[in-house]
Every structure is written in structure tokens, then in C-alpha cells.
Design an enzyme around this catalytic site. Structure first.
Site, PDB file in Angstrom:
ATOM      1  N   TYR A   1      -2.497 -12.798   2.723  1.00 48.95           N
ATOM      2  CA  TYR A   1      -2.302 -12.527   1.291  1.00 48.95           C
ATOM      3  C   TYR A   1      -1.129 -13.305   0.702  1.00 48.95           C
ATOM      4  O   TYR A   1      -1.317 -14.193  -0.118  1.00 48.95           O
ATOM      5  CB  TYR A   1      -2.061 -11.029   1.062  1.00 48.95           C
TER       6      TYR A   1
ATOM      7  N   LYS B   1       0.815  -1.216   0.000  1.00 44.85           N
ATOM      8  CA  LYS B   1       0.000   0.000   0.000  1.00 44.85           C
ATOM      9  C   LYS B   1       0.854   1.273   0.000  1.00 44.85           C
ATOM     10  O   LYS B   1       0.378   2.334  -0.392  1.00 44.85           O
ATOM     11  CB  LYS B   1      -0.973   0.011   1.194  1.00 44.85           C
TER      12      LYS B   1
ATOM     13  N   TYR C   1     -11.803 -14.862   3.513  1.00 48.75           N
ATOM     14  CA  TYR C   1     -10.762 -13.842   3.671  1.00 48.75           C
ATOM     15  C   TYR C   1     -10.222 -13.861   5.104  1.00 48.75           C
ATOM     16  O   TYR C   1     -11.000 -13.793   6.069  1.00 48.75           O
ATOM     17  CB  TYR C   1     -11.357 -12.464   3.344  1.00 48.75           C
TER      18      TYR C   1
HETATM   19  C1  LIG Z   1      -3.716  -5.217   0.338  1.00 50.44           C
HETATM   20  C2  LIG Z   1      -2.781  -6.353   0.221  1.00 50.44           C
HETATM   21  C3  LIG Z   1      -2.744  -7.145  -0.941  1.00 50.44           C
HETATM   22  C4  LIG Z   1      -3.682  -6.967  -2.087  1.00 50.44           C
HETATM   23  O1  LIG Z   1      -3.448  -5.808  -2.821  1.00 50.44           O
HETATM   24  P1  LIG Z   1      -4.662  -5.122  -3.583  1.00 50.44           P
HETATM   25  O2  LIG Z   1      -4.087  -3.975  -4.269  1.00 50.44           O
HETATM   26  O3  LIG Z   1      -5.668  -4.759  -2.513  1.00 50.44           O
HETATM   27  O4  LIG Z   1      -5.252  -6.134  -4.497  1.00 50.44           O
HETATM   28  C5  LIG Z   1      -1.814  -8.163  -1.010  1.00 50.44           C
HETATM   29  N1  LIG Z   1      -0.985  -8.399   0.019  1.00 50.44           N
HETATM   30  C6  LIG Z   1      -0.996  -7.684   1.150  1.00 50.44           C
HETATM   31  C7  LIG Z   1      -0.059  -8.036   2.234  1.00 50.44           C
HETATM   32  C8  LIG Z   1      -1.895  -6.616   1.285  1.00 50.44           C
HETATM   33  O5  LIG Z   1      -1.906  -5.912   2.428  1.00 50.44           O
END
Ligand SMILES: *Cc1c(COP(=O)(O)O)cnc(C)c1O
Length: 333
Positions: free
Chosen positions: A289, A49, A263
Site C-alpha cells: 500500500y 485499521k 494487488y
Molecule cells: C488497508 C490498508 C490501506 C487501505 O485502506 P482502506 O481503508 O482499505 O482503503 C492502506 N494501507 C495499508 C497499509 C493498509 O493495510
């Protein structure tokens, strides 16, 4: 594609490293695997981010904002990086955090990202699971504006065309690193959620004609919902950047099957992926993720999608700040 046309503040440690993973490659016996370390962007423990926030915070400042509002789950990495970016720029930060994940580790409601949100001075609004996050953010913005504040709302995950500029930039960064090292990649794989990372990569790679396919492993909704989100952000970004034509729908590949029960809920594949990367490479992934995305990569290798002799790059998007709130997902937790 001149990204310097858009306002940007420096927040990330760039370029992030691009490294081979020889022991993981050997353990899987398939294609050569590399990692792009976007977990090392540096802002309050880093993550993907931060690249988006360089453009989003600049836009907020350009609009004269004094407060940023964003939303996410209680252990959102996006929210923690936003709180840190706001602190760095002297902006107040208000966070809408519904309890969307049914995960009952004792650390989950207090530790990890949430502990850092509070340390970073953000105002935290924990809410029930069912609330409409966009409506809550809009209501909060209206209330703060009524008090004379100037709020700027950042969407969930920072995933709009402005945020996705950060990943168009990453597409160029990765390509130039690969060119310098004299390596080519046959696929780029990463965990995808709100779609901005994938949209930015797809459009950025298309703009420079890199011919590098992007595979998003879906970590939240279904792959269909994810590809709709990616397409929308990608088309908005392509328009902003004046990239000719439509975004090729075939360039948006989202793969389902690794999110498990939902999720933020652990899976066996995620646990295996975290242990394997840690034990072979000293590389720490996250349970929500990058761990599920790596479980997808491992499975695709086992299914023979990439032949030996191919080279693939895994984008590590961060998230390890939440790891300790998942201790009970592991045998010894
Ligand atoms: C937010 C996030 C993602 C996904 O990214 P997006 O742009 O929301 O699709 C992947 N990995 C981590 C660790 C994240 O915090």
C-alpha cells in the site's frame, strides 16, 4: 460533527505524529512533503485499521458479541489489527483468509502478519483464491451462532460507515495539528484499497470545511471500482454524521496506474519509493500500500502536478509488518 455520540474503545496511540520530510522534499525538488504517521497507531505494530477498529469493536461490544469475524488476504494488515483488537477486548477472533495474491516468497505463507494473527490467538481459515469472502464470513457466522456464540462480522478492510468514523476523526486530528503548527496543506495523498480510509477523510474534511483535497492512490482494483466503494461508504457516513447534503463526487479522487500487475505484487516504482524514503528519511514503507502510494506521489511530483512552494501531506497507513515477506522483491533479497 460530534464523534463522541458513537461508542468507541481506545486502541490507538493518538494523535499520531505529523512531521516534515525535508530530505525527501529536497531529493524530489518539488513541493514540501510531510507525513502523517498512522503507521504509529501502536496496535500490534500499528496501521490505519486501528482507528476504524476503535469504533467497530465498540459496536461489537454494544451488540453483545463474543466473537469477531473478518476477512482479508493471507498478509492482511486489517486482519492482524482486528486479531489484536479482539484479544485486547477478550473477544474470540475468526479469520477468513483466501490466498488472493500470487506472490511466492518463502516467508509469505507463514511470516509477517499471519505469524502475528496466530500469536494473537485468532482462528485462521486459509482458503482458495476464488472463494467469496462475504459468503464465507456469513456461513461461518451462521455456524458459530448455531453453537451458541454471538458473532459480529467486520467487512473486509473494516470499510463501512462505522469504521470510517475513525478517519473522520483523523481528518479533525490532522487539521488541528496543522493549525497548531501554523501550516496549510494543498493535498493529502494516501494508499486506498477498500475505501474506508478515503471515505472517512473526505467526509470528515467536508464536515469541517477544511478545503483539503484527498487523493487516493488505488492499490487493488481499478480506480473506478475504488471510487464506487469510497462513494458508498462516504454517503453512509455522511448520513450517520448528519453532514448536510450529498458527498461531492468531485471530492473523491482515485488515481490509477501504480498498482502494477496486481494487488500485492511488487512494482519497480514501489521498490524505488521504499529505498528513497528509507535512505533519505529513515522512513520504512510497505510493499502493498504505502510503497505504491508513495510511488504515485513521486510520479505526480515529477509530472508537475504540485508546484514548488506547495505543501502536501502523505498519510502513512502502515503495513510494514508484511515487509519481510517481500524480501525477494529486492535486489539483495
Ligand atoms: C488497508 C490498508 C490501506 C487501505 O485502506 P482502506 O481503508 O482499505 O482503503 C492502506 N494501507 C495499508 C497499509 C493498509 O493495510
Amino acid at each position: 460533527m460530534q464523534l463522541a455520540r458513537f461508542p468507541r474503545v481506545p486502541l490507538a496511540h493518538l494523535p499520531t505524529p505529523l512531521e516534515p520530510l525535508p530530505r525527501l522534499t529536497a531529493a524530489l525538488g518539488g513541493p514540501e512533503i510531510w507525513v502523517k504517521r498512522d503507521d504509529c497507531t501502536g496496535l500490534a505494530t500499528g496501521g490505519n485499521k486501528t482507528r476504524k477498529l476503535e469504533f467497530l469493536i465498540a459496536d461489537a461490544l454494544a451488540q453483545g458479541a463474543d466473537t469477531v469475524i473478518t476477512a482479508g488476504g493471507v498478509q492482511s494488515n486489517h486482519v492482524r489489527q482486528t486479531a489484536a483488537a479482539a484479544a485486547r477486548h477478550g473477544l474470540a477472533c475468526e479469520l477468513v483468509l483466501p490466498r488472493v495474491v500470487d506472490w511466492h516468497d518463502p516467508n509469505y505463507p507463514v511470516g509477517g502478519n499471519l505469524l502475528m494473527d496466530r500469536l494473537l490467538g485468532a482462528t485462521v481459515h486459509i482458503m482458495d483464491k476464488g472463494v467469496d469472502r462475504d459468503a464465507e464470513m456469513a456461513g461461518l457466522a451462521e455456524r458459530l451462532a448455531g453453537e451458541g456464540r454471538k458473532p459480529y462480522v467486520i467487512p473486509v478492510g473494516g470499510s463501512n460507515p462505522v469504521g470510517a468514523l475513525g478517519y473522520a476523526n483523523c481528518a479533525m486530528e490532522l487539521t488541528s495539528q496543522a493549525n497548531e503548527l501554523g501550516v496549510t496543506f494543498d493535498a493529502l495523498i494516501h494508499g486506498s484499497g477498500s475505501g474506508g480510509t478515503q471515505a472517512g477523510l473526505v467526509v470528515g474534511l467536508q464536515a469541517i470545511r477544511a478545503r483539503l483535497p484527498v487523493i487516493g492512490i488505488n492499490d487493488s482494483d481499478t480506480a473506478d471500482e475504488l471510487s464506487a466503494k469510497v462513494s458508498e461508504v462516504a454517503q453512509g457516513l455522511a448520513d450517520m454524521l448528519d453532514v448536510a447534503g450529498e458527498v461531492d463526487p468531485d471530492a473523491i479522487e482515485c488515481i490509477d496506474g501504480y498498482v502494477g500487475p496486481g494487488y500485492g505484487i511488487p512494482t519497480d516504482g514501489m521498490v524505488e519509493a521504499l529505498k528513497l524514503c528509507a535512505e533519505t528519511e529513515g522512513l520504512i514503507l510497505d510493499p502493498v500500500y504505502s510503497g505504491k502510494a508513495m510511488a504515485g506521489l513521486i510520479d505526480l511530483v515529477r509530472l508537475g502536478r504540485f508546484a514548488r512552494g506547495r505543501r502536501i501531506v502523505f498519510l502513512h497507513t502502515g503495513g510494514t509488518a508484511a515487509l519481510s515477506t517481500y524480501a525477494s522483491a529486492f535486489d539483495w533479497g
